[in-house]
Design a protein around this motif. Structure first.
Motif, PDB file in Angstrom:
ATOM      1  N   ALA A 163      47.334   2.866  65.878  1.00 53.76           N
ATOM      2  CA  ALA A 163      47.928   2.846  67.222  1.00 53.76           C
ATOM      3  C   ALA A 163      48.025   4.239  67.817  1.00 53.76           C
ATOM      4  CB  ALA A 163      49.307   2.201  67.175  1.00 53.76           C
ATOM      5  N   ALA A 164      48.075   5.270  66.968  1.00 54.42           N
ATOM      6  CA  ALA A 164      48.216   6.643  67.463  1.00 54.42           C
ATOM      7  C   ALA A 164      46.899   7.247  67.923  1.00 54.42           C
ATOM      8  CB  ALA A 164      48.827   7.522  66.368  1.00 54.42           C
ATOM      9  N   LEU A 165      45.767   6.566  67.679  1.00 54.76           N
ATOM     10  CA  LEU A 165      44.488   7.104  68.125  1.00 54.76           C
ATOM     11  C   LEU A 165      44.418   7.105  69.646  1.00 54.76           C
ATOM     12  CD1 LEU A 165      41.856   5.484  65.714  1.00 54.76           C
ATOM     13  CD2 LEU A 165      43.095   7.636  65.473  1.00 54.76           C
ATOM     14  N   ASP A 166      43.617   8.010  70.183  1.00 58.80           N
ATOM     15  CA  ASP A 166      43.427   8.103  71.629  1.00 58.80           C
ATOM     16  C   ASP A 166      41.940   7.861  71.940  1.00 58.80           C
ATOM     17  OD1 ASP A 166      43.659   8.554  74.327  1.00 58.80           O
ATOM     18  OD2 ASP A 166      43.667  10.748  74.138  1.00 58.80           O
ATOM     19  N   PRO A 167      41.593   6.605  72.298  1.00 56.22           N
ATOM     20  CA  PRO A 167      42.472   5.442  72.451  1.00 56.22           C
ATOM     21  C   PRO A 167      42.481   4.601  71.183  1.00 56.22           C
ATOM     22  CG  PRO A 167      40.329   4.916  73.309  1.00 56.22           C
ATOM     23  CD  PRO A 167      40.222   6.336  72.781  1.00 56.22           C
ATOM     24  N   ALA A 168      43.492   3.753  71.055  1.00 58.54           N
ATOM     25  CA  ALA A 168      43.538   2.808  69.944  1.00 58.54           C
ATOM     26  C   ALA A 168      42.633   1.618  70.231  1.00 58.54           C
ATOM     27  CB  ALA A 168      44.964   2.316  69.736  1.00 58.54           C
ATOM     28  N   PRO A 169      42.104   0.967  69.206  1.00 57.40           N
ATOM     29  CA  PRO A 169      41.434  -0.317  69.453  1.00 57.40           C
ATOM     30  C   PRO A 169      42.441  -1.288  70.063  1.00 57.40           C
ATOM     31  CG  PRO A 169      41.103   0.433  67.181  1.00 57.40           C
ATOM     32  CD  PRO A 169      42.148   1.313  67.772  1.00 57.40           C
ATOM     33  N   PRO A 170      42.113  -1.967  71.142  1.00 54.46           N
ATOM     34  CA  PRO A 170      43.091  -2.860  71.759  1.00 54.46           C
ATOM     35  C   PRO A 170      43.546  -3.982  70.845  1.00 54.46           C
ATOM     36  CG  PRO A 170      41.249  -2.453  73.251  1.00 54.46           C
ATOM     37  CD  PRO A 170      40.863  -1.894  71.929  1.00 54.46           C
ATOM     38  N   LEU A 171      42.618  -4.491  70.018  1.00 56.20           N
ATOM     39  CA  LEU A 171      42.892  -5.657  69.185  1.00 56.20           C
ATOM     40  C   LEU A 171      42.120  -5.543  67.873  1.00 56.20           C
ATOM     41  CD1 LEU A 171      42.170  -8.176  72.040  1.00 56.20           C
ATOM     42  CD2 LEU A 171      44.415  -8.052  70.954  1.00 56.20           C
ATOM     43  N   ILE A 172      42.683  -6.064  66.802  1.00 62.17           N
ATOM     44  CA  ILE A 172      41.949  -6.185  65.543  1.00 62.17           C
ATOM     45  C   ILE A 172      42.194  -7.566  64.953  1.00 62.17           C
ATOM     46  CG2 ILE A 172      41.870  -3.725  64.940  1.00 62.17           C
ATOM     47  CD1 ILE A 172      44.291  -4.205  63.082  1.00 62.17           C
ATOM     48  N   TRP A 173      41.155  -8.106  64.337  1.00 66.61           N
ATOM     49  CA  TRP A 173      41.284  -9.331  63.548  1.00 66.61           C
ATOM     50  C   TRP A 173      41.580  -8.953  62.104  1.00 66.61           C
ATOM     51  CZ3 TRP A 173      41.866 -14.164  65.047  1.00 66.61           C
ATOM     52  CH2 TRP A 173      41.412 -14.562  66.307  1.00 66.61           C
ATOM     53  N   VAL A 174      42.474  -9.700  61.470  1.00 62.73           N
ATOM     54  CA  VAL A 174      42.903  -9.378  60.103  1.00 62.73           C
ATOM     55  C   VAL A 174      42.915 -10.643  59.256  1.00 62.73           C
ATOM     56  CG1 VAL A 174      44.789  -8.486  58.684  1.00 62.73           C
ATOM     57  CG2 VAL A 174      44.344  -7.467  60.920  1.00 62.73           C
ATOM     58  N   ARG A 175      42.343 -10.557  58.062  1.00 59.05           N
ATOM     59  CA  ARG A 175      42.482 -11.609  57.040  1.00 59.05           C
ATOM     60  C   ARG A 175      43.095 -10.974  55.798  1.00 59.05           C
ATOM     61  NH1 ARG A 175      37.683 -15.584  55.549  1.00 59.05           N
ATOM     62  NH2 ARG A 175      39.488 -16.836  54.880  1.00 59.05           N
ATOM     63  N   GLY A 176      44.000 -11.694  55.158  1.00 58.81           N
ATOM     64  CA  GLY A 176      44.611 -11.186  53.935  1.00 58.81           C
ATOM     65  C   GLY A 176      45.987 -10.602  54.194  1.00 58.81           C
ATOM     66  N   ASN A 177      46.334  -9.618  53.388  1.00 53.33           N
ATOM     67  CA  ASN A 177      47.673  -9.029  53.407  1.00 53.33           C
ATOM     68  C   ASN A 177      47.760  -7.912  54.444  1.00 53.33           C
ATOM     69  OD1 ASN A 177      50.191  -7.998  52.890  1.00 53.33           O
ATOM     70  ND2 ASN A 177      49.729  -7.292  50.822  1.00 53.33           N
ATOM     71  N   ALA A 178      48.235  -8.251  55.652  1.00 51.20           N
ATOM     72  CA  ALA A 178      48.317  -7.256  56.735  1.00 51.20           C
ATOM     73  C   ALA A 178      49.331  -6.162  56.439  1.00 51.20           C
ATOM     74  CB  ALA A 178      48.658  -7.945  58.054  1.00 51.20           C
ATOM     75  N   ASN A 179      50.260  -6.392  55.504  1.00 50.09           N
ATOM     76  CA  ASN A 179      51.243  -5.355  55.174  1.00 50.09           C
ATOM     77  C   ASN A 179      50.582  -4.099  54.629  1.00 50.09           C
ATOM     78  OD1 ASN A 179      53.425  -6.980  55.916  1.00 50.09           O
ATOM     79  ND2 ASN A 179      53.541  -7.925  53.897  1.00 50.09           N
ATOM     80  N   LEU A 180      49.396  -4.248  54.041  1.00 51.36           N
ATOM     81  CA  LEU A 180      48.699  -3.080  53.494  1.00 51.36           C
ATOM     82  C   LEU A 180      48.311  -2.090  54.581  1.00 51.36           C
ATOM     83  CD1 LEU A 180      46.305  -4.815  50.922  1.00 51.36           C
ATOM     84  CD2 LEU A 180      48.367  -3.497  50.407  1.00 51.36           C
ATOM     85  N   LEU A 181      48.191  -2.570  55.826  1.00 55.47           N
ATOM     86  CA  LEU A 181      47.698  -1.714  56.910  1.00 55.47           C
ATOM     87  C   LEU A 181      48.698  -0.650  57.328  1.00 55.47           C
ATOM     88  CD1 LEU A 181      46.029  -4.467  59.129  1.00 55.47           C
ATOM     89  CD2 LEU A 181      44.920  -2.902  57.517  1.00 55.47           C
ATOM     90  N   ASN A 182      49.956  -0.820  56.962  1.00 57.61           N
ATOM     91  CA  ASN A 182      50.963   0.182  57.323  1.00 57.61           C
ATOM     92  C   ASN A 182      51.454   0.966  56.114  1.00 57.61           C
ATOM     93  OD1 ASN A 182      51.504   0.421  60.198  1.00 57.61           O
ATOM     94  ND2 ASN A 182      51.982  -1.759  60.122  1.00 57.61           N
ATOM     95  N   LYS A 183      50.687   0.912  55.032  1.00 57.32           N
ATOM     96  CA  LYS A 183      51.002   1.733  53.863  1.00 57.32           C
ATOM     97  C   LYS A 183      50.109   2.971  53.849  1.00 57.32           C
ATOM     98  CE  LYS A 183      52.780  -1.998  50.949  1.00 57.32           C
ATOM     99  NZ  LYS A 183      52.695  -2.682  49.642  1.00 57.32           N
ATOM    100  N   PRO A 184      50.544   4.059  53.224  1.00 55.43           N
ATOM    101  CA  PRO A 184      49.710   5.266  53.155  1.00 55.43           C
ATOM    102  C   PRO A 184      48.345   4.954  52.551  1.00 55.43           C
ATOM    103  CG  PRO A 184      51.926   5.710  52.356  1.00 55.43           C
ATOM    104  CD  PRO A 184      51.835   4.227  52.517  1.00 55.43           C
ATOM    105  N   SER A 185      47.287   5.404  53.221  1.00 55.04           N
ATOM    106  CA  SER A 185      45.934   5.020  52.828  1.00 55.04           C
ATOM    107  C   SER A 185      45.008   6.230  52.763  1.00 55.04           C
ATOM    108  CB  SER A 185      45.352   4.014  53.825  1.00 55.04           C
ATOM    109  OG  SER A 185      46.170   2.868  53.936  1.00 55.04           O
ATOM    110  N   VAL A 186      43.987   6.112  51.911  1.00 59.61           N
ATOM    111  CA  VAL A 186      42.918   7.099  51.810  1.00 59.61           C
ATOM    112  C   VAL A 186      41.597   6.344  51.817  1.00 59.61           C
ATOM    113  CG1 VAL A 186      41.777   8.786  50.314  1.00 59.61           C
ATOM    114  CG2 VAL A 186      44.258   8.850  50.585  1.00 59.61           C
ATOM    115  N   ALA A 187      40.642   6.821  52.604  1.00 55.91           N
ATOM    116  CA  ALA A 187      39.321   6.199  52.640  1.00 55.91           C
ATOM    117  C   ALA A 187      38.411   6.849  51.608  1.00 55.91           C
ATOM    118  CB  ALA A 187      38.711   6.342  54.031  1.00 55.91           C
ATOM    119  N   ILE A 188      37.631   6.008  50.939  1.00 54.67           N
ATOM    120  CA  ILE A 188      36.579   6.480  50.028  1.00 54.67           C
ATOM    121  C   ILE A 188      35.274   5.877  50.526  1.00 54.67           C
ATOM    122  CG2 ILE A 188      35.685   6.499  47.671  1.00 54.67           C
ATOM    123  CD1 ILE A 188      38.540   6.240  46.657  1.00 54.67           C
TER     124      ILE A 188
END
Length: 362
Positions: A91-116
């Motif tokens: 949400a903090a991106l400029d601009p944020a994606p207006p909408l996202i589709w999610v399957r599974g545990n959406a709670n993971l999306l607000n936990k600290p993350s690292v991309a590999i």
């Protein structure tokens, strides 16, 4: 304003996001200017006409209803950027994606993350490193984000599943690619999370992957590139991460292996070295490391543009990207009015508003 959308509002947001020439920058401006997607949809034909187009073809209501029904049929959720469970980092991106589709545990999306991320045709050693790194970061409490591709992505997801992992897809949230990852996909839905900007049922095309890569980096505190050739999607993800203020780390490799050239080039450009999970954790804890994004992002005040200003702005555009600030300086007009002119020109297909405040001729 963070708020939960009613069903009718969600349909209007979807219609606005799926309307031709309404990208994330234009969408964000329209919501800020008109206050709701319904009001923005009503204003679009007039705005496009002012920009030089006969009118705007709005995404049909029936098409939005079909997309919502298709998502519901597979147990997916459509989350808007204004809603409380939309990922805060995204949400903090400029601009944020207006909408996202999610399957599974959406709670993971607000936990600290690292991309590999890394090469699809990865070496055995590279895949082994990705698995070990993902498992160690998971044990440290971090969610691993990647793109479910062959090679490095798949290895990272597999190792991170017991701890939490998110796959970002270029196609719809039900687009299983490559086919041999069907088993991994089912486990991601059951134990992790799958995310996409694209409608359910859509097969990924080349133009979908830059948006996919932007979400991968946007969800993450840092991006680690394990193996990558000099021209690869992983390096695009690393560049986007740097633009978004995320940490970028690269795993060094042999100069004799083409899959190491991208990583070694990132290191020459100032990326941090990654030889273990400790390097990632140290980067996140450093004074210059990633910080929590603000809860709400700044939106410019609404402005009005006249025909003379629209003509001046259109004349200044070319295939070479230019910043919105440079257009304000060149015209001498108020910034909100220049941005309003750009939105009208974009709706008419005469300008393209890009993330990062850049604009090119349409």
């Amino acid at each position: 304003m963070i708020r939960q959308l009613a069903d009718a509002e969600r349909r209007d947001w979807l219609r606005l996001a799926r309307t031709d020439n309404v990208g994330p920058v234009t969408f964000d401006h329209l919501i800020g200017r008109y206050g709701s997607a319904a009001e923005a949809l009503a204003a679009l034909p007039g705005l496009a006409q002012r920009g030089g187009r006969a009118g705007a073809t709005l995404a049909p209501e029936a098409e939005a209803e079909r997309e919502l029904a298709a998502g519901a049929a597979i147990g997916a959720r459509l989350i808007a950027s204004c809603e409380p469970d939309f990922p805060q980092a995204l949400a903090a991106l400029d601009p944020a994606p207006p909408l996202i589709w999610v399957r599974g545990n959406a709670n993971l999306l607000n936990k600290p993350s690292v991309a590999i991320v890394g090469a699809r045709v990865a070496s055995a050693a590279g895949q082994r490193f990705a698995r070990g790194l993902a498992a160690e970061l998971g044990q440290a409490g971090l969610v691993v984000v990647s793109g479910m591709a062959r090679g490095i992505d798949g290895a990272a997801h597999e190792a991170a599943l017991p701890f939490g992992t998110v796959a970002v897809l270029g196609g719809g949230v039900d687009d299983v690619y490559p086919p041999e990852h069907s088993g991994l996909y089912e486990r991601l839905v059951a134990e992790g999370c799958v995310v996409s900007e694209s409608p359910p049922g859509r097969k990924a095309t080349a133009r979908d992957f830059p948006r996919r890569n932007r979400i991968i980096s946007g969800l993450s505190r840092a991006v680690v590139v394990v193996e990558a050739e000099l021209r690869s999607g992983s390096l695009i993800t690393a560049r986007l991460a740097a633009e978004q203020g995320r940490d970028v780390l690269a795993v060094p490799g042999s100069p004799l292996d083409p899959r190491a050239r991208g990583c070694n080039d990132l290191l020459r450009q100032g990326a941090a070295i990654c030889e273990s999970a400790e390097d990632v954790l140290r980067a996140l804890d450093s004074p210059g490391g990633w910080r929590e994004p603000p809860a709400e992002r700044y939106r410019p005040p609404p402005g009005e543009a006249d025909e003379a200003l629209r003509r001046r702005v259109a004349d200044l555009l070319s295939p070479t990207p230019v910043s919105r600030d440079e257009l304000v300086r060149a015209t001498g007009a108020p910034a909100p009015a220049v941005f309003a002119a750009l939105v009208e020109l974009s709706l008419a297909g005469r300008a393209e508003l890009q993330p990062g405040g850049m604009v090119v001729a349409g």
